[in-house]
Enzyme design. Structure first.
Site, PDB file in Angstrom:
ATOM      1  N   GLU A 166     -11.265   9.548  -2.707  1.00  0.00           N
ATOM      2  CA  GLU A 166     -12.164   9.804  -1.576  1.00  0.00           C
ATOM      3  C   GLU A 166     -13.179  10.891  -1.893  1.00  0.00           C
ATOM      4  OE1 GLU A 166      -9.357  12.474   1.295  1.00  0.00           O
ATOM      5  OE2 GLU A 166      -8.549  10.580   0.528  1.00  0.00           O
ATOM      6  N   ASP A 214      -5.982  10.502  -3.071  1.00  0.00           N
ATOM      7  CA  ASP A 214      -6.676  11.629  -2.421  1.00  0.00           C
ATOM      8  C   ASP A 214      -8.035  11.880  -3.086  1.00  0.00           C
ATOM      9  OD1 ASP A 214      -4.702  11.909  -0.542  1.00  0.00           O
ATOM     10  OD2 ASP A 214      -3.700  13.576  -1.532  1.00  0.00           O
ATOM     11  N   TYR A 249       0.847  -1.190   0.000  1.00  0.00           N
ATOM     12  CA  TYR A 249       0.000   0.000   0.000  1.00  0.00           C
ATOM     13  C   TYR A 249       0.883   1.242   0.000  1.00  0.00           C
ATOM     14  CZ  TYR A 249      -3.484   3.454   1.359  1.00  0.00           C
ATOM     15  OH  TYR A 249      -4.300   4.564   1.387  1.00  0.00           O
ATOM     16  N   GLU A 253     -13.857   4.748   5.574  1.00  0.00           N
ATOM     17  CA  GLU A 253     -12.855   5.302   6.485  1.00  0.00           C
ATOM     18  C   GLU A 253     -13.435   5.532   7.879  1.00  0.00           C
ATOM     19  OE1 GLU A 253     -10.055   5.361   7.486  1.00  0.00           O
ATOM     20  OE2 GLU A 253      -8.898   6.960   6.552  1.00  0.00           O
ATOM     21  N   ASP A 294      -2.960   5.721  -2.765  1.00  0.00           N
ATOM     22  CA  ASP A 294      -3.916   6.718  -2.303  1.00  0.00           C
ATOM     23  C   ASP A 294      -3.879   7.905  -3.264  1.00  0.00           C
ATOM     24  OD1 ASP A 294      -5.312   8.707  -0.975  1.00  0.00           O
ATOM     25  OD2 ASP A 294      -4.147   8.588   0.873  1.00  0.00           O
ATOM     26  N   ARG A 298     -13.260   5.631  -1.651  1.00  0.00           N
ATOM     27  CA  ARG A 298     -13.203   5.818  -0.204  1.00  0.00           C
ATOM     28  C   ARG A 298     -14.270   6.825   0.193  1.00  0.00           C
ATOM     29  NH1 ARG A 298      -8.111   8.407   3.250  1.00  0.00           N
ATOM     30  NH2 ARG A 298      -9.428   9.903   4.368  1.00  0.00           N
ATOM     31  N   ASP A 314      -0.654  15.945   5.689  1.00  0.00           N
ATOM     32  CA  ASP A 314      -1.537  15.256   4.752  1.00  0.00           C
ATOM     33  C   ASP A 314      -2.818  16.066   4.542  1.00  0.00           C
ATOM     34  OD1 ASP A 314      -2.701  13.325   3.140  1.00  0.00           O
ATOM     35  OD2 ASP A 314      -3.416  12.123   4.839  1.00  0.00           O
TER      36      ASP A 314
END
Length: 302
Positions: free
Chosen positions: A118, A91, A48, A191, A89, A161, A62
């Site tokens: 996400e 974002d 990951y 999440e 990821d 996500r 972040d």
């Protein structure tokens, strides 16, 4: 030697196959290419690549400060290092739907096996912090549809996500997840689930794999892999764990240097030079050199 000989297409195919088998896939978070190779050596099923880790690697919080170019470049360096599939990821997709479309193609080209997008408002926050906001359902759906339409390899895993659980509750998270699956998401990353029963409810409500984020110091209890598998989870990540462990060790080493003036007392905690050379396959490089440069130059005058 050098990088993996397994093609990105094959990594994606294997990931899809293993997800379909119903087994729990473990994806520790790599903080650089070398740590990815260690993850593979230790027998895990995938790698990951955390947005929080990529930000921290640059000394940044972040909060959406990294660019697509930075994420794709670093993710490529990590993904090509092992035969394992790597999920990154992405974002909020780095912009509007057209930007999201470009994002998925850039990450396909970088050799990733999958990514997640996400539904937070941009600039985003860490999913386990308070004060985050999510976009409306229409905007979240447009992001996933844009990615699904732009994807060229059908085996590239498009994961959605949702951060809505912490804001509107579990029922809202299930409803949002269903809408994202209808929009084209292959898997769901819910999440900041607080209870194991919430993962189970999410898994029971959906016909796609779900991911559990076992990040330390967050909203979720740190459940074991056996607990998560029994709850119907398909993928579990520990996104920042290796970075936290490494930075904790580095901090202790620097403290020891300040107090003792040397690191003799910490030799037992270090990776031995021989282990590092084995991990990076030093011998293969030596063999390559001897095979290529197996000649001698004539001396002057001969």
């Amino acid at each position: 030697m050098l990088y993996s000989t397994t093609t990105p297409a094959e990594k994606r195919r294997v990931l899809r196959e293993r997800l379909a088998s119903g087994e729990l896939l473990r994806f520790p978070g790599a903080f650089n290419p070398l740590s990815a190779r260690l993850i593979a050596e230790k027998g895990f099923e995938g790698v990951y690549i955390s947005g929080a880790v990529l930000s921290a690697d640059l000394g940044l919080p972040d909060i959406g400060l990294t660019t697509l170019t930075e994420v794709a470049g670093r993710a490529k360096q990590i993904a090509r290092m092992t035969d394992l599939p790597a999920i990154v990821d992405a974002d909020t997709g780095f912009g509007e739907p057209m930007n999201v479309a470009r994002t998925i193609q850039e990450l396909e080209d970088a050799g990733l096996a999958g990514m997640h997008i996400e539904d937070q408002v941009n600039p985003k926050r860490c999913g386990h912090l308070d004060g985050k906001s999510v976009v409306d359902e229409s905007t979240a759906i447009k992001r996933i549809r844009a990615a699904a339409d732009a994807r060229r390899d059908e085996n590239f895993l498009l994961m959605a996500r949702t951060d809505i659980r912490a804001i509107e509750g579990l029922d809202a998270a299930i409803d949002r997840a269903k809408a994202l699956v209808d929009a084209g998401a292959d898997a769901i990353f819910p999440e900041a689930m607080r209870e194991l029963s919430e993962f189970e409810a999410m898994a029971n409500a959906l016909d796609v794999p779900i991911l559990a984020n076992m990040t330390e110091f967050g909203k979720s209890e740190l459940f074991s892999t056996s607990q998560l598998q029994s709850a119907g989870v398909s993928i579990v990540i520990w996104p920042v764990s290796l970075l936290r462990t490494a930075m904790g060790a580095a901090g202790r080493a620097l403290d020891t240097l300040n107090t003792d003036g040397h690191l003799t007392s910490m030799l037992g905690e270090m990776q031995h030079r021989a282990d590092l050379y084995e991990l990076i396959d030093y011998e293969s490089y030596n063999h390559f050199d001897s095979g290529v440069f197996n000649f001698t130059l004539d001396q002057p005058g001969r």
